[in-house]
Design a protein around this motif. Structure first.
Motif, mmCIF file in Angstrom:
data_model
loop_
_atom_site.group_PDB
_atom_site.id
_atom_site.type_symbol
_atom_site.label_atom_id
_atom_site.label_comp_id
_atom_site.label_asym_id
_atom_site.label_seq_id
_atom_site.Cartn_x
_atom_site.Cartn_y
_atom_site.Cartn_z
ATOM 1 N N ASN A 1 -4.732 9.114 3.812
ATOM 2 C CA ASN A 1 -5.904 8.655 3.074
ATOM 3 C C ASN A 1 -6.493 7.365 3.632
ATOM 4 O O ASN A 1 -7.695 7.150 3.550
ATOM 5 C CB ASN A 1 -5.566 8.415 1.596
ATOM 6 C CG ASN A 1 -5.246 9.693 0.870
ATOM 7 O OD1 ASN A 1 -5.690 10.756 1.249
ATOM 8 N ND2 ASN A 1 -4.434 9.586 -0.163
ATOM 9 N N TRP A 2 -5.636 6.480 4.144
ATOM 10 C CA TRP A 2 -6.140 5.183 4.570
ATOM 11 C C TRP A 2 -5.801 4.823 6.008
ATOM 12 O O TRP A 2 -6.515 4.027 6.620
ATOM 13 C CB TRP A 2 -5.645 4.074 3.635
ATOM 14 C CG TRP A 2 -4.153 4.018 3.483
ATOM 15 C CD1 TRP A 2 -3.402 4.677 2.560
ATOM 16 C CD2 TRP A 2 -3.227 3.280 4.276
ATOM 17 N NE1 TRP A 2 -2.076 4.398 2.727
ATOM 18 C CE2 TRP A 2 -1.932 3.532 3.772
ATOM 19 C CE3 TRP A 2 -3.353 2.430 5.363
ATOM 20 C CZ2 TRP A 2 -0.786 2.965 4.308
ATOM 21 C CZ3 TRP A 2 -2.216 1.857 5.902
ATOM 22 C CH2 TRP A 2 -0.955 2.127 5.382
ATOM 23 N N PHE B 1 -1.170 7.760 -2.741
ATOM 24 C CA PHE B 1 -2.060 7.135 -1.764
ATOM 25 C C PHE B 1 -1.375 7.193 -0.409
ATOM 26 O O PHE B 1 -0.772 6.238 0.041
ATOM 27 C CB PHE B 1 -2.342 5.693 -2.193
ATOM 28 C CG PHE B 1 -3.483 5.052 -1.475
ATOM 29 C CD1 PHE B 1 -4.728 5.636 -1.448
ATOM 30 C CD2 PHE B 1 -3.315 3.837 -0.843
ATOM 31 C CE1 PHE B 1 -5.792 5.032 -0.799
ATOM 32 C CE2 PHE B 1 -4.370 3.216 -0.185
ATOM 33 C CZ PHE B 1 -5.605 3.822 -0.173
ATOM 34 N N MET C 1 0.830 -1.204 0.000
ATOM 35 C CA MET C 1 0.000 0.000 0.000
ATOM 36 C C MET C 1 0.865 1.254 0.000
ATOM 37 O O MET C 1 0.478 2.276 -0.540
ATOM 38 C CB MET C 1 -0.940 0.019 1.216
ATOM 39 C CG MET C 1 -2.059 -0.976 1.140
ATOM 40 S SD MET C 1 -3.050 -1.013 2.644
ATOM 41 C CE MET C 1 -3.909 0.526 2.535
ATOM 42 N N THR D 1 -8.504 5.019 8.836
ATOM 43 C CA THR D 1 -9.658 4.111 8.733
ATOM 44 C C THR D 1 -9.460 2.839 9.549
ATOM 45 O O THR D 1 -10.427 2.142 9.841
ATOM 46 C CB THR D 1 -9.938 3.729 7.268
ATOM 47 O OG1 THR D 1 -8.827 2.997 6.759
ATOM 48 C CG2 THR D 1 -10.188 4.956 6.417
ATOM 49 N N TYR E 1 -14.322 -0.240 9.586
ATOM 50 C CA TYR E 1 -13.296 -1.281 9.583
ATOM 51 C C TYR E 1 -13.820 -2.525 10.303
ATOM 52 O O TYR E 1 -13.695 -3.640 9.803
ATOM 53 C CB TYR E 1 -12.039 -0.738 10.260
ATOM 54 C CG TYR E 1 -10.921 -1.736 10.483
ATOM 55 C CD1 TYR E 1 -9.987 -1.986 9.489
ATOM 56 C CD2 TYR E 1 -10.792 -2.398 11.693
ATOM 57 C CE1 TYR E 1 -8.940 -2.873 9.701
ATOM 58 C CE2 TYR E 1 -9.760 -3.295 11.909
ATOM 59 C CZ TYR E 1 -8.848 -3.528 10.919
ATOM 60 O OH TYR E 1 -7.821 -4.420 11.126
ATOM 61 N N TYR F 1 -0.620 7.850 3.733
ATOM 62 C CA TYR F 1 -1.135 7.299 4.986
ATOM 63 C C TYR F 1 -2.384 8.038 5.447
ATOM 64 O O TYR F 1 -3.321 7.428 5.946
ATOM 65 C CB TYR F 1 -0.052 7.367 6.068
ATOM 66 C CG TYR F 1 -0.571 7.011 7.437
ATOM 67 C CD1 TYR F 1 -0.718 5.688 7.811
ATOM 68 C CD2 TYR F 1 -0.936 7.996 8.352
ATOM 69 C CE1 TYR F 1 -1.211 5.344 9.059
ATOM 70 C CE2 TYR F 1 -1.427 7.671 9.601
ATOM 71 C CZ TYR F 1 -1.567 6.343 9.948
ATOM 72 O OH TYR F 1 -2.067 6.008 11.181
#
Length: 116
Positions: free
Chosen positions: A51-52, A47, A41, A55, A61, A49
């Motif tokens: 951004n995801w 992309f 990832m 979550t 989750y 950290y």
């Protein structure tokens, strides 16, 4: 009973993870980034950290992990028992069930492979 045990395990994991993210945000960020390296990832520069990463350990989750783990309970195959009727995606992108491809009393043969 298995679903209840999975619910307890995943819920506990999310509560502990969320608590650690609040108490030790930098250490958890490093840990999550380390996990992201395994799945590659981190290799996409667009992309990030931010951004995801946040979550992880959220309610969405929790629901996603529960859905995946509960679905996997249905996918186990045992010798001498009927095959699980798992969802599959056709080459055209249509989602079907595995046993939809059975015809009369003919055996269903699955061929797995990859192209690189």
């Amino acid at each position: 009973l298995q679903k209840i045990l999975i619910l307890l395990q995943v819920s506990l994991s999310v509560v502990v993870g969320k608590t650690l993210m609040i108490l030790f945000p930098n250490a958890m960020k490093r840990y999550i980034l380390k996990m992201g390296e395994k799945s590659r990832m981190n290799q996409n520069p667009k992309f990030s950290y931010e951004n995801w990463g946040p979550t992880f350990f959220s309610f969405k989750y929790l629901l996603f992990v529960l859905k995946v783990k509960w679905k996997r309970l249905e996918d186990e195959a045992y010798e001498g028992h009927p095959a699980p009727n798992t969802p599959v995606v056709t080459l055209g992108g249509e989602v079907r069930q595995l046993l939809d491809f059975m015809k009369d009393n003919r055996p269903l043969i699955l061929n797995f492979g990859s192209c690189t």
